[in-house]
Every structure is written in structure tokens, then in C-alpha cells.
Scaffold this motif. Structure first.
Motif, mmCIF file in Angstrom:
data_model
loop_
_atom_site.group_PDB
_atom_site.id
_atom_site.type_symbol
_atom_site.label_atom_id
_atom_site.label_comp_id
_atom_site.label_asym_id
_atom_site.label_seq_id
_atom_site.Cartn_x
_atom_site.Cartn_y
_atom_site.Cartn_z
ATOM 1 N N SER A 1 0.722 -1.235 -0.051
ATOM 2 C CA SER A 1 0.043 -0.078 0.042
ATOM 3 C C SER A 1 0.731 1.201 -0.034
ATOM 4 O O SER A 1 2.019 1.164 0.205
ATOM 5 C CB SER A 1 -0.818 0.179 1.168
ATOM 6 O OG SER A 1 -0.115 0.514 2.368
ATOM 7 N N VAL B 1 -0.346 0.210 -3.941
ATOM 8 C CA VAL B 1 -1.501 0.140 -3.840
ATOM 9 C C VAL B 1 -2.295 1.240 -3.111
ATOM 10 O O VAL B 1 -1.893 1.777 -2.105
ATOM 11 C CB VAL B 1 -2.348 -1.361 -3.533
ATOM 12 C CG1 VAL B 1 -3.767 -1.273 -3.370
ATOM 13 C CG2 VAL B 1 -1.395 -2.443 -3.977
ATOM 14 N N LEU C 1 -5.897 -3.448 -5.072
ATOM 15 C CA LEU C 1 -5.090 -4.497 -5.281
ATOM 16 C C LEU C 1 -5.342 -5.443 -6.304
ATOM 17 O O LEU C 1 -4.430 -5.687 -7.106
ATOM 18 C CB LEU C 1 -5.192 -5.143 -3.784
ATOM 19 C CG LEU C 1 -4.078 -6.482 -3.940
ATOM 20 C CD1 LEU C 1 -2.592 -6.027 -4.092
ATOM 21 C CD2 LEU C 1 -4.311 -7.638 -2.492
ATOM 22 N N VAL D 1 2.490 -9.971 -1.886
ATOM 23 C CA VAL D 1 1.758 -8.857 -1.313
ATOM 24 C C VAL D 1 1.927 -8.621 0.371
ATOM 25 O O VAL D 1 2.042 -9.462 0.970
ATOM 26 C CB VAL D 1 0.196 -9.136 -1.344
ATOM 27 C CG1 VAL D 1 -0.741 -7.952 -0.669
ATOM 28 C CG2 VAL D 1 -0.096 -9.266 -2.926
ATOM 29 N N ILE E 1 -7.860 -9.167 1.663
ATOM 30 C CA ILE E 1 -6.638 -9.452 0.905
ATOM 31 C C ILE E 1 -6.191 -10.966 0.892
ATOM 32 O O ILE E 1 -5.609 -11.157 -0.239
ATOM 33 C CB ILE E 1 -5.581 -8.493 1.411
ATOM 34 C CG1 ILE E 1 -5.931 -7.225 1.379
ATOM 35 C CG2 ILE E 1 -4.300 -8.679 0.894
ATOM 36 C CD1 ILE E 1 -4.977 -5.957 2.086
#
Length: 310
Positions: free
Chosen positions: A175, A199, A212, A229, A247
Motif C-alpha cells: 500500500s 496500491v 489491489l 503482497v 486481501i
């Protein structure tokens, strides 16, 4: 030995008085601030060819404490520090006194067993019913780099021997509020910072799961291979917790390694009231968790935990 013990006793008395008592007294200053030029004049920092008397050494120690920032002071606030914790401080004294190291059981029988118990307990708190593996290391940045390295090895085992020529262009996702150590890991491991796809986050600083998904599709459309990730539990600026459950669904769908940078916010797992902030953490592949941030351990106490025991 008598002279050595006498010096240590004097030093410990001075530490208790100057660092512990004064350092936690709200009536004392957080720091007796001086400019670098002034501080160089006040402190005797020159390295000489001859030794110093014990009284001079003790005075130098006292000055070092006096002009340092007292991070245990009631009016000092920073995300890295949690105040004075006497048991942890005594433990650090013991560690320095016996000067052991954790590379083998033969050298560190007590601390090797202690490390194993603490790591296993942390895995239980995360929710890994089948256990996992882990180690303590010099900091959260290193934990995040270990995660990237393991994820890359998991995706491309040949990378270890053949290097970058053995894989496609690999892409990491994190992020916009993530810690800079993620990009640093990409640089140090040869992945390149341009292959860290950022993201967007919402107004609270939380990663947007749909964004994402879009970034993953973008990377694939460019011929790149997403493999990792990073989500953050307790961002540096907002203290935000990314939505791990949502996520995790996306990562399972695309077969991506999911890492949680819980260096700051991992302590919420100890709270009945706040542990919901990390819902879904039991589904991730790896976790970085710094015990010195909210659990009162002395600096540094950084754990890296991985679910795959192989």
C-alpha cells in the motif's frame, strides 16, 4: 576482580540514579538539548593513545546519559518506545553481562530454549494451529526483507543458485502507506524499486482490496509476475490496519505470498478488545512483529515468523 566489581557497582548506581530515576521523573527534562557544536565541546569524545581514570570514565558515562534523549520519560512520545519496563531492562543487563550468542545450543542453552518458547507462543497468538518457524533479527526492516526473499524462493527456487536470470520480471505489491523497508528490500534483493507496485489506500490509510486486484491484473497485462503482497498492521503515519481477510482471499485466488508487516501493530493480538484489527492473520504466509514497540521489550526485539515449517 575486586577493582572490576567495584567499578561495575559504581556504574550501576550511577545508571539507576541518572537513567532510571531521573530518566523517568516528570520533573526532569526529556533531554538537555544542545547543538552538535555545543555537544562536541561538552563531551570529551577524542580517542587518545592513553587510558582514562575510572572516575573520568564514570563522568563520561554520566554525561552520555545527561545529554541523551530519555525515551522512558513520561513526556516522551514516539511509536518505537513504550517507556520503562524494569524486567526487560534487567534482562538486557544479564545478556550483556554473560555475552552469549544464539547461533548454537552449546553456546546459549538457556536462551535457545527461551527463544523457541517465545516464538511458539507468538505463533499461537497469530493462530497457526500447526505451528511454523521463526527467528529474532536486528529489526523490522530485516524481517520484511526475509519475507520477500522467502517469497521469491518459494516462487522460484532456482533463483538461489541462478540469480535474476532464472525468473520472469517479478512484482511486489504494497500500500501507499507501507513502510519504506518494502522498497528497500526490493532494491537490496535485486528486484528493483520500480517493480514495487503501490496500491492506493482509503481515507483512513487502509489498503483498498479492489485496487489491489486491479494492480495485480495490471502487472500481469504487462507480462510481469506478481508474487508477493505486503499488508500493514499499524502504518507509520495513520496507525492503520489493512483488511487482511479480504486481501487473503485475493492472494489465495492468485497464488501470492501474503506477508503482514505487524512490526508496530502486532501487539494488538494481545488485546481482547483490539485483536479484531488483525482478523485473518492466521491465513498469511509470514509475519514481522516487533516486541519492543508495544510489548515493552528493550530495543531491539524483532521477530520474523513463517507458517511453512519446511
Amino acid at each position: 576482580m575486586e577493582a572490576a566489581e567495584n567499578f561495575i557497582q559504581q556504574a550501576m548506581d550511577m545508571i539507576i540514579q541518572e537513567a532510571v530515576k531521573k530518566g523517568t521523573n516528570v520533573k526532569e527534562k526529556v533531554c538537555e538539548w544542545r547543538s552538535p557544536e555545543q555537544l562536541k565541546e561538552l563531551l570529551d569524545l577524542e580517542l587518545k593513545d592513553t587510558g582514562e581514570s575510572e572516575s573520568k570514565i564514570l563522568q563520561c558515562c554520566k554525561d552520555a546519559i545527561r545529554y541523551s534523549v530519555k525515551t522512558s520519560h513520561p513526556r516522551f512520545f514516539n511509536q518505537l518506545f513504550a517507556g520503562m519496563e524494569p524486567h526487560s531492562m534487567v534482562a538486557s543487563f544479564i545478556i550483556e553481562a554473560i555475552k552469549t550468542s544464539l547461533y548454537t545450543y552449546e553456546v546459549a542453552p538457556v536462551f535457545t530454549l527461551m527463544e523457541d518458547v517465545v516464538l511458539r507462543t507468538m505463533m499461537e497468538l497469530i493462530g497457526w494451529e500447526d505451528g511454523g518457524d521463526g527467528l529474532f533479527n536486528p529489526g523490522g526492516s530485516m524481517s520484511n526483507m526475509y519475507a520477500v526473499n522467502l517469497a521469491r524462493y518459494n516462487y522460484c527456487p532456482d533463483f538461489k543458485e541462478n540469480g535474476i536470470y532464472s525468473s520472469s520480471r517479478l512484482v511486489m505489491l504494497t500500500s501507499q502507506e507501507a513502510h519504506y523497508s518494502i522498497s528497500k528490500a526490493a532494491a537490496l534483493l535485486g528486484l528493483g524499486t520500480k517493480n514495487v507496485y503501490v496500491v492506493p489506500s482509503d481515507y483512513r490509510g487502509k489498503m483498498i482490496p479492489s485496487a489491489l486486484e486491479e494492480k495485480i491484473q495490471l502487472a500481469k497485462s504487462e507480462g510481469a509476475v506478481p508474487f508477493f503482497v505486503n499488508v500493514t498492521a499499524g502504518t507509520t503515519v495513520f496507525g492503520a490496519f489493512d483488511p487482511i481477510e479480504e486481501i487473503a482471499d485475493i492472494c489465495e485466488k492468485h497464488n501470492l505470498w501474503l506477508h503482514v508487516d505487524a512490526c508496530w501493530g502486532g501487539g494488538a493480538l494481545m488485546s481482547k478488545k483490539h485483536k479484531h484489527l488483525l482478523n485473518g492473520i492466521q491465513r498469511v504466509n509470514s509475519v514481522a512483529w516487533n516486541l519492543h514497540k508495544m510489548l515493552m521489550a528493550t530495543l531491539q526485539c524483532s521477530a520474523f515468523l513463517v507458517r511453512d515449517k519446511t
